[in-house]
Design a protein around this motif. Structure first.
Motif, short mmCIF file in Angstrom:
data_model
loop_
_atom_site.label_atom_id
_atom_site.label_comp_id
_atom_site.label_asym_id
_atom_site.label_seq_id
_atom_site.Cartn_x
_atom_site.Cartn_y
_atom_site.Cartn_z
N VAL A 147 -6.83 6.73 -6.70
CA VAL A 147 -6.65 7.24 -5.33
C VAL A 147 -7.66 8.35 -5.04
CG1 VAL A 147 -5.09 8.55 -3.83
CG2 VAL A 147 -4.23 6.58 -5.09
N ASN A 148 -7.84 9.25 -6.01
CA ASN A 148 -8.78 10.35 -5.83
C ASN A 148 -10.22 9.85 -5.74
OD1 ASN A 148 -9.40 13.35 -5.95
ND2 ASN A 148 -10.56 12.63 -7.71
N ALA A 199 -10.39 0.35 5.71
CA ALA A 199 -10.40 0.74 4.30
C ALA A 199 -9.59 2.02 4.10
CB ALA A 199 -11.83 0.93 3.81
N TRP A 200 -9.73 2.97 5.02
CA TRP A 200 -8.94 4.20 4.95
C TRP A 200 -7.45 3.89 5.09
CZ3 TRP A 200 -9.88 8.88 3.26
CH2 TRP A 200 -11.17 9.40 3.27
N GLY A 232 -0.65 7.31 -13.75
CA GLY A 232 -1.71 8.31 -13.88
C GLY A 232 -3.07 7.72 -13.54
N ILE A 233 -3.33 6.50 -14.03
CA ILE A 233 -4.58 5.83 -13.72
C ILE A 233 -4.68 5.59 -12.21
CG2 ILE A 233 -5.85 3.66 -13.95
CD1 ILE A 233 -4.87 3.52 -16.83
N HIS A 265 0.28 6.64 -0.51
CA HIS A 265 1.71 6.81 -0.23
C HIS A 265 2.56 6.23 -1.36
CE1 HIS A 265 5.41 7.16 2.07
NE2 HIS A 265 5.65 5.88 1.90
N ALA A 266 2.19 5.03 -1.82
CA ALA A 266 2.94 4.38 -2.89
C ALA A 266 2.82 5.16 -4.19
CB ALA A 266 2.42 2.96 -3.09
N VAL A 267 1.64 5.66 -4.50
CA VAL A 267 1.44 6.40 -5.75
C VAL A 267 2.18 7.74 -5.71
CG1 VAL A 267 -0.29 7.54 -7.21
CG2 VAL A 267 -0.75 5.27 -6.28
#
Length: 207
Positions: free
Chosen positions: A109-110, A191-192, A103-104, A200-202
């Motif tokens: 990511v956001n 960086a992007w 969740g963190i 992708h991993a999250v």
């Protein structure tokens, strides 16, 4: 709350009782947020925090209701909910997860996306402010180095400055401005790219 959303999304794989799944969704929908520990345990990092969520479900511990802290029992009562009675493997179904760290990560990511978006806006403003050459961002130059994210960011910034005077001829404009902005899209594109890999991993972990 991010942890609770992550757990609600995948908890069905752990065979929870219907009441457990429903209560987790009810807590989210009624904005009841359990007070959880800031640190977890070794290994499965969400055991402690999800146990705190479980405590709220049975009316134990503290929780926030509509932003105000109170006992979990009071929060449930105000929302018109009744404490549940855990059944069978409900404890394992709720806590067998790393939803806290996931969740963190989703929030990171956001936040990172927003930061990178602002970085591109600032870059576009810098180009305009310094009468910088946009040649490094051009399609012709970008095609020579077909790196997906670098090309994407260059095109994104070009679109931001569409209609700018930078597209007009200027004999005094130099390609290597004092701030070396010709390299900025490469740095930000990289960086992007890292952000894309993290996202992708999250997303895989969440689902």
């Amino acid at each position: 709350r991010a942890m609770m959303v992550v757990r609600a999304n995948a908890m069905t794989f752990n065979a929870p009782s219907p009441q457990l799944s429903e209560m987790l969704v009810e807590l989210l929908n009624h904005r009841i947020t359990p007070v959880v520990q800031s640190r977890g345990t070794l290994g499965e990092g969400a055991l402690a925090q999800l146990s705190n969520v479980g405590a709220t479900m049975v009316g134990a511990g503290d929780a926030y209701y509509q932003g105000a802290r109170m006992t979990a029992a009071e929060a449930l009562a105000k929302a018109g909910l009744k404490p549940i009675q855990p059944f069978a493997a409900d404890t394992n179904a709720l806590t067998s997860s790393n939803a806290y760290s996931t969740g963190i990560s989703a929030l990171v990511v956001n936040d990172a996306r927003r930061a990178l978006e602002w970085a591109d806006v600032i870059y576009a403003m810098d180009l305009n402010g310094m009468n910088s050459s946009i040649t490094p961002l051009s399609t012709v130059v970008q095609k020579e180095r077909p790196f997906k994210w670098l090309n994407w960011d260059a095109a994104r910034v070009l679109d931001m400055i569409k209609g700018s005077y930078l597209f007009d001829d200027d004999p005094h404009r130099i390609i290597q401005d004092p701030e070396s902005l010709r390299a900025s899209s490469i740095r930000q594109g990289a960086a992007w790219q890292d952000w894309g890999a993290l996202r992708h991993a999250v997303v895989l972990q969440i689902n």
